[in-house]
Every structure is written in C-alpha cells, then in structure tokens.
Write a protein that holds these residues in place. Structure first.
Motif, PDB file in Angstrom:
ATOM      1  N   GLU A  36       3.653   3.624 -13.640  1.00 22.24           N
ATOM      2  CA  GLU A  36       4.738   2.403 -13.242  1.00 22.24           C
ATOM      3  C   GLU A  36       3.967   1.461 -11.976  1.00 22.24           C
ATOM      4  OE1 GLU A  36       8.596   3.189 -13.871  1.00 22.24           O
ATOM      5  OE2 GLU A  36       7.837   5.437 -13.441  1.00 22.24           O
ATOM      6  N   LEU A  37       2.688   2.329 -11.230  1.00 19.42           N
ATOM      7  CA  LEU A  37       2.080   1.457 -10.611  1.00 19.42           C
ATOM      8  C   LEU A  37       1.137   1.602  -9.905  1.00 19.42           C
ATOM      9  CD1 LEU A  37       4.589   2.451  -7.241  1.00 19.42           C
ATOM     10  CD2 LEU A  37       4.404   0.188  -8.318  1.00 19.42           C
ATOM     11  N   PRO A  38      -0.133   0.721 -11.120  1.00 17.35           N
ATOM     12  CA  PRO A  38      -1.112   0.825 -12.132  1.00 17.35           C
ATOM     13  C   PRO A  38      -1.975   0.319 -11.016  1.00 17.35           C
ATOM     14  CG  PRO A  38      -0.383  -0.678 -12.911  1.00 17.35           C
ATOM     15  CD  PRO A  38       1.133  -0.668 -12.029  1.00 17.35           C
ATOM     16  N   GLU A  39      -1.581  -0.472 -10.095  1.00 15.47           N
ATOM     17  CA  GLU A  39      -3.011  -0.664  -9.357  1.00 15.47           C
ATOM     18  C   GLU A  39      -2.308  -1.093  -7.696  1.00 15.47           C
ATOM     19  OE1 GLU A  39      -4.925  -3.945 -11.186  1.00 15.47           O
ATOM     20  OE2 GLU A  39      -2.927  -5.202 -10.859  1.00 15.47           O
ATOM     21  N   ASP A  41      -1.221  -3.476  -4.709  1.00 18.79           N
ATOM     22  CA  ASP A  41      -0.080  -4.636  -4.984  1.00 18.79           C
ATOM     23  C   ASP A  41      -0.023  -4.868  -5.672  1.00 18.79           C
ATOM     24  OD1 ASP A  41      -1.465  -4.640  -1.757  1.00 18.79           O
ATOM     25  OD2 ASP A  41      -3.474  -5.540  -2.179  1.00 18.79           O
ATOM     26  N   CYS A  42       0.249  -4.061  -6.946  1.00 21.15           N
ATOM     27  CA  CYS A  42       0.920  -4.500  -8.250  1.00 21.15           C
ATOM     28  C   CYS A  42       2.187  -4.743  -7.697  1.00 21.15           C
ATOM     29  CB  CYS A  42       0.630  -3.591  -9.077  1.00 21.15           C
ATOM     30  SG  CYS A  42       1.545  -1.848  -8.222  1.00 21.15           S
ATOM     31  N   PRO A  43       2.844  -5.243  -8.727  1.00 20.01           N
ATOM     32  CA  PRO A  43       4.305  -5.831  -8.519  1.00 20.01           C
ATOM     33  C   PRO A  43       5.164  -4.562  -8.471  1.00 20.01           C
ATOM     34  CG  PRO A  43       3.621  -6.413 -10.493  1.00 20.01           C
ATOM     35  CD  PRO A  43       2.505  -5.684 -10.304  1.00 20.01           C
ATOM     36  N   PRO A  44       6.492  -4.528  -7.660  1.00 19.87           N
ATOM     37  CA  PRO A  44       6.974  -3.204  -7.194  1.00 19.87           C
ATOM     38  C   PRO A  44       8.144  -2.616  -8.287  1.00 19.87           C
ATOM     39  CG  PRO A  44       8.039  -5.498  -6.210  1.00 19.87           C
ATOM     40  CD  PRO A  44       6.070  -5.531  -6.972  1.00 19.87           C
ATOM     41  N   VAL A  45       8.410  -1.416  -8.314  1.00 14.07           N
ATOM     42  CA  VAL A  45       9.513  -1.076  -9.264  1.00 14.07           C
ATOM     43  C   VAL A  45      11.156  -0.798  -8.718  1.00 14.07           C
ATOM     44  CG1 VAL A  45       9.743   0.479 -10.665  1.00 14.07           C
ATOM     45  CG2 VAL A  45       6.955  -0.191 -11.102  1.00 14.07           C
ATOM     46  N   ARG A  58       2.964  -0.124  -4.121  1.00 11.07           N
ATOM     47  CA  ARG A  58       1.612   0.883  -4.145  1.00 11.07           C
ATOM     48  C   ARG A  58       0.831  -0.504  -2.969  1.00 11.07           C
ATOM     49  NH1 ARG A  58      -1.192   4.691  -6.164  1.00 11.07           N
ATOM     50  NH2 ARG A  58      -0.092   5.187  -8.351  1.00 11.07           N
ATOM     51  N   ASP A  59       0.677  -0.030  -2.333  1.00 12.66           N
ATOM     52  CA  ASP A  59       0.312  -1.255  -1.128  1.00 12.66           C
ATOM     53  C   ASP A  59      -1.064  -1.042  -1.227  1.00 12.66           C
ATOM     54  OD1 ASP A  59      -1.842   1.196   0.124  1.00 12.66           O
ATOM     55  OD2 ASP A  59      -0.441   0.843   1.817  1.00 12.66           O
TER      56      ASP A  59
END
Length: 426
Positions: A36-39, A41-45, A58-59
């Motif tokens: 759900e956090l694939p990479e 700086d991806c969008p937050p969840v 994910r920073d």
C-alpha cells in the motif's frame, strides 16, 4: 462460558483507555500491507487502528511513518499532505513532519523561528515484516520483541498475504476463525456435481464425526485440535491449530479444500480491530519447505472469496450485508450448504449477521465451543493483568516457529505427543 453484558463490553471495546484497548496496545499490530506504500514519497494512506485515525507514509529514504491523521496545528488531515524530501507536509500551512513525528519546518513562521522544535505530531513505531507494516501503540518501555512469525520470515516467493474488511467486532470474527466445528458444515458442498468452492465429500473433514475439541494452554495462547472419529476405520482425523494472543490463528493447509496433499503449507489470519464495530482481517498462506507457492496456490484467494475482483478499493467485500452477501437460494438448495460464493465470504456472512457486536449474554454454548471459552478466559485474564500493571501473555518469542498440522492417526494415539515435532519444530 456465557458472558455477562459487562464482560462482553470489557472484551469488545478497544479504544484508548478501555481494558481491552490498552491490552491490544501491548502487542505489535498489523496496520497495512507494505504494497500500500509501494515506493518512497508515494501518496500517504489512511489507517484506522483501535479506534484511532492515523496516516501512513513512506519517506524519501524508504522509512515508514505512522502519524495521527490530524495536523497538530489546526487539525487538518495529513492524508491531504505532500510527501516530499524526508517528510509529510500539511497543505494548510506547510508544517512538515518526519516519520518519528518531529516537526522539520513551518512555512507560516518567520525565518529564524525555532517554534518547530517545540511541536511534535503523535507517532507510533512501525516495522516492515512479511509483507506487512506492523505498529506498536503501547508504552515505549514495554515494547515486545518483533513479530517474527514463521510466515514473516520465508521468502516472498513462499508467502501470500492479503487483507479484507469485516463489518463486525473483532472478537466475533476471531471466535468464528478459531471454531473448528463449523467448517465442514458451513463450508461444505452438498453434491459432487458442482465446481463451486467448498469442502468436498472426499475429505476426512466431512467424513469424520462431530469433533471433540481439546485445548492446551501455552505461554503464547494455546494449541488446540478437533479430533474427529472416522467411522469404521479405528482412526481419527486430527486438525491441530495454534491461537496466539491476542488475535492470531494458524490453521493446517495439508488437506486443502478437496483432498489430501503432501505440500508443506500453513495458513492463518490476524483479526485486527479497526474500531469497536469493524475489523481488518490479514490473511496469510506460506510454504515452509523448499518449494515456493505455485500460481494455483495463490489462486486460492478466489476460492475463498477475497480475490482482487471480490473486493472494492477499500478492501470491502463486493458480497456484503447490503446485498445479503448475494446468497443464491438455488445454489443453496442444490450445490453448497449456504448458497454464498466464497469460503471466507460465508464466514463473514454468518459473523456479520450477528450484528456489529453480538450480545453474548444470550448465547447457549456447546461442547465444541471449548476453544472459544478458553480464548475468552485468556483475553479477560490478559486485560486484568495489564490493568494491574503486568504484561499480557504472548509477548515472548515462543510463537516464532509454531506450525499447524492435520493428519490421520490411529484412534489410540495421543495427538499432542504424535504431532509435537511437527507443531514445535526445532
């Protein structure tokens, strides 16, 4: 063990400050899937856990943060935030926080201001293990060892992990899962002339008589088995499980859905409370042998009713209480015991049909409910222990290498002895 309404409240309420809520916060809790956090700086969840609204991100370095959803400035949702350059920045006034909740910058403050050093967002420790991001929400000085279940330690090729929402309290979902007596009834096919998912006539699960449920307490929870006599064979079908506090179950996968197999697979669930009236179920399957999971193994999610096409974007089942789980009365009459498609969908249907929180004071328990009775006693004892300042059971590393097993044994065999090496491998 029919519960009083007061004890039922004690076990089912999980918010901060409640007896069970404070107990749950002493364990590592599955919060979301790593995918759900694939990479970076991806969008937050958004994440809801034990009645708390959180946001995961994910920073830039790949670390995962789990913050209170609402910015400590003016309470804007950080779900709207910009994930950039090592932190999550609120879009309202530009306050930026790292994964530990430290405020790094305030765009609305004068240059040279040190006010950002005096503000911190509430955050929880998060670790990645077994395709899951786990959170610890309890006292910092009571943090337990990492949740190194065997399924979290095998290669990705040997593991499948999914999740789905369940619209009822976590305890009735757990109690459905640890109830071995229901499976060959609720999930059975009633004809050989069907391809619908279910437990077939060719399995000892169905051929055996009603189970004698035997439960042995342990320091992590308990091991238990359904012992089913096979008529005319002087043998018993043994289906042996583990319950790990507070909501983990390991179940055998040897016999699968339709007949025996020599595959070294084990499956299970974690029934995680999102709030008092909803749960997120994390489902896992793994091979502990040399052979990785095959595509057919991974396709089992569709038989269970939780394949990609069975869930919406929020992990809610397409077959749900709003449409009566799409029960088909013709299928119920001629093909499967329930007429509901998907084995886990059948579980959810009967558990959700009880209401958001079932009134256990009106139950009439039977001999086959022993695993449920013991779980209730252990959970109530754990809550009392935490309230008195102690540590609940299941925090040590003793559950790391547990395995579940089903097999056929001579009628005079003691399953605890015969299966000890398989259930507790060195």
């Amino acid at each position: 063990m029919t519960l009083s309404r007061l004890d039922n409240e004690k076990l089912t309420r999980v918010g901060a400050g409640t007896l069970m809520g404070e107990t749950m916060r002493r364990y590592w809790l599955p919060a979301l899937l790593c995918d759900e956090l694939p990479e970076p700086d991806c969008p937050p969840v958004r994440v809801r856990l034990l009645g708390e609204d959180l946001v995961a991100f994910r920073d830039t370095s790949g670390q995962v943060g789990l913050l209170e959803e609402f910015c400590p400035h003016r309470r804007t949702s950080m779900f709207l935030g910009r994930n950039e350059e090592g932190g999550l920045r609120c879009v309202y006034h530009g306050w930026k926080f790292d994964v530990a909740g430290n405020c790094l910058d305030m765009m609305n403050e004068p240059e040279g201001s040190d006010y950002h050093t005096k503000v911190k967002a509430m955050s929880y420790p998060a670790v990645e293990m077994g395709g899951v991001i786990w959170a610890y929400m309890g006292p910092a000085d009571r943090r337990p060892p990492l949740p190194c279940f065997e399924w979290t330690q095998v290669p990705d090729s040997h593991r499948l992990i999914t999740k789905n929402r369940q619209e009822c309290n976590w305890l009735q979902a757990l109690e459905g899962g640890i109830d071995t007596a229901h499976a060959p009834i609720l999930h059975r096919r009633i004809t050989t002339n069907t391809t619908r998912a279910g437990i077939g006539f060719d399995t000892p699960f169905v051929q055996g008589k009603a189970p004698k449920v035997e439960v042995d307490r342990t320091d992590y929870g308990y091991r238990y088995a359904g012992v089913r006599e096979l008529e005319g064979e002087d043998k018993n079908f043994i289906r042996a499980y583990h319950f790990v506090m507070p909501f983990h179950q390991m179940r055998p996968q040897q016999f699968g859905l339709s007949g025996g197999t020599t595959r070294t697979m084990i499956a299970g669930h974690c029934w995680v409370p999102t709030d008092d009236e909803n749960s997120m179920v994390f489902n896992w399957l793994y091979s502990y042998g040399d052979e990785p999971l095959s595509e057919a193994d991974r396709d089992i999610e569709r038989q269970l009713g939780r394949g990609p096409e069975d869930l919406d974007a929020n992990y809610r089942a397409i077959r749900n209480r709003d449409n009566d789980w799409m029960i088909d009365r013709k299928v119920q009459k001629y093909e499967t015991f329930t007429g509901i498609e998907g084995i886990n969908t059948q579980d959810q249907a009967v558990q959700e049909s009880m209401g958001a929180i079932v009134d256990r004071s009106t139950e009439n328990l039977a001999a086959s409910d022993m695993a449920i009775v013991v779980a209730r006693r252990m959970l109530m004892g754990a809550a009392d222990t935490v309230a008195d300042g102690g540590d609940p059971p299941g925090l040590s590393e003793s559950y790391y290498k547990l395995r579940a097993i089903d097999c056929i044994l001579p009628a005079d065999a003691v399953w605890q002895e015969a299966l000890a090496d398989q259930m507790y491998p060195a």
